[in-house]
Design a protein around this motif. Structure first.
Motif, PDB file in Angstrom:
ATOM      1  N   ILE A  48      35.653  79.697  -5.101  1.00 13.74           N
ATOM      2  CA  ILE A  48      35.521  81.289  -4.350  1.00 13.74           C
ATOM      3  C   ILE A  48      35.413  82.400  -5.471  1.00 13.74           C
ATOM      4  O   ILE A  48      36.297  82.340  -6.563  1.00 13.74           O
ATOM      5  N   THR A  99      35.303  86.113  -7.491  1.00 13.04           N
ATOM      6  CA  THR A  99      36.097  87.536  -7.565  1.00 13.04           C
ATOM      7  C   THR A  99      34.982  88.516  -7.100  1.00 13.04           C
ATOM      8  O   THR A  99      33.701  88.506  -6.826  1.00 13.04           O
ATOM      9  N   ALA A 154      31.857  81.866  -6.648  1.00 15.82           N
ATOM     10  CA  ALA A 154      31.805  82.029  -8.264  1.00 15.82           C
ATOM     11  C   ALA A 154      30.634  81.654  -8.620  1.00 15.82           C
ATOM     12  O   ALA A 154      30.042  80.625  -8.297  1.00 15.82           O
ATOM     13  N   HIS A 173      29.835  84.007  -1.147  1.00 20.03           N
ATOM     14  CA  HIS A 173      30.889  84.920  -1.852  1.00 20.03           C
ATOM     15  C   HIS A 173      31.521  83.887  -2.875  1.00 20.03           C
ATOM     16  O   HIS A 173      32.817  83.889  -3.187  1.00 20.03           O
ATOM     17  N   ASN A 213      31.034  88.400  -6.404  1.00 16.87           N
ATOM     18  CA  ASN A 213      30.844  87.964  -4.926  1.00 16.87           C
ATOM     19  C   ASN A 213      30.153  88.886  -3.957  1.00 16.87           C
ATOM     20  O   ASN A 213      30.105  88.712  -2.844  1.00 16.87           O
ATOM     21  N   SER A 224      38.132  88.853  -2.426  1.00 14.08           N
ATOM     22  CA  SER A 224      37.836  87.369  -2.395  1.00 14.08           C
ATOM     23  C   SER A 224      37.943  86.622  -1.119  1.00 14.08           C
ATOM     24  O   SER A 224      38.955  86.784  -0.478  1.00 14.08           O
ATOM     25  N   ALA A 231      40.636  84.038  -5.556  1.00 11.62           N
ATOM     26  CA  ALA A 231      39.272  83.822  -6.181  1.00 11.62           C
ATOM     27  C   ALA A 231      39.833  82.596  -7.040  1.00 11.62           C
ATOM     28  O   ALA A 231      40.991  82.361  -7.486  1.00 11.62           O
TER      29      ALA A 231
END
Length: 223
Positions: free
Chosen positions: A166, A168, A144, A142, A172, A177, A97
């Protein structure tokens, strides 16, 4: 030249850091017949087993396969009314992430949403692109939550521009992740979403409308 051939010959900017996109990968098999399930129990789920295999092989990225039959969704809220959706039509890129997502080619933001039902995309962004007479879309799921803050419908994202991160597990959709990356030719009636897992009964349509994301990722030995 066909759409797929046009994508294949084009040089796209990496969508994640090249260390990950072209680095040593663990290709994950989540199909029902996979050996992974023999290693899974109540204390050690498939995500933990994937991490164990990553450490064992010194991989830097986990890759979830395109056009793979999976039975991992049916226990999530998002799939509670659609248990027949089992065919994965994107590619999953499992990296930590916070990593940056880049536009592979100039695109326009046409959809963004935060789909927080368990098992859904969490924050998701869809870009629309033009290439040699073809119009198509790329979907990024997915992400952030912060990825949505500075975007709006109609915003132009330049080739190679950092536009997302990306997410967490907590934001998500409840997954380890990773980035779900997908190509979509025609969004149809979808306004801020497009399925990444579909009923195999409609396989022919969906695999034509969402061809392999590796046409853009361009990793060797990956369908």
């Amino acid at each position: 030249m066909s759409f797929e051939a046009t994508l294949k010959k084009h040089h796209f900017h990496p969508i994640i850091d090249t260390h990950y996109q072209f680095g040593k990968a663990l290709i994950v098999d989540l199909s029902p017949s996979s050996d992974i399930w023999s290693q899974v129990n109540d204390e050690h789920d498939f995500s933990a087993e994937i991490k164990r295999q990553v450490a064992e092989t010194n991989a830097v990225i986990e890759i979830g396969r395109y056009a793979e039959q999976r039975m991992i969704y049916q226990d999530t809220d998002n799939f509670s009314q659609s248990s027949n959706r089992t065919l994965h039509i994107g590619i999953d890129l499992g990296i930590p992430a916070g990593n940056t997502v880049f536009a592979p080619i100039q695109g326009e933001v046409v959809a963004l949403a935060n789909r927080q039902q368990q098992g859904d995309y969490g924050p998701v962004i869809i870009l629309r692109h033009q290439l040699e007479g073809y119009t198509f879309h790329t979907l990024y799921g997915h992400l952030a939550t912060s990825s949505l803050q500075n975007l709006y419908i109609g915003k132009i994202i330049q080739t190679g521009e950092a536009f997302a991160q990306i997410g967490t597990f907590a934001e998500n959709g409840g997954w380890a992740s990773h980035l779900h990356f997908q190509i979509i030719r025609d969004l149809g009636p979808h306004l801020d979403d497009y399925p990444g897992v579909v009923d195999p009964k409609y396989k022919t349509f969906y695999l034509q409308n969402s061809p392999s994301p590796n046409l853009i990722l361009q990793r060797e030995n990956l369908s």
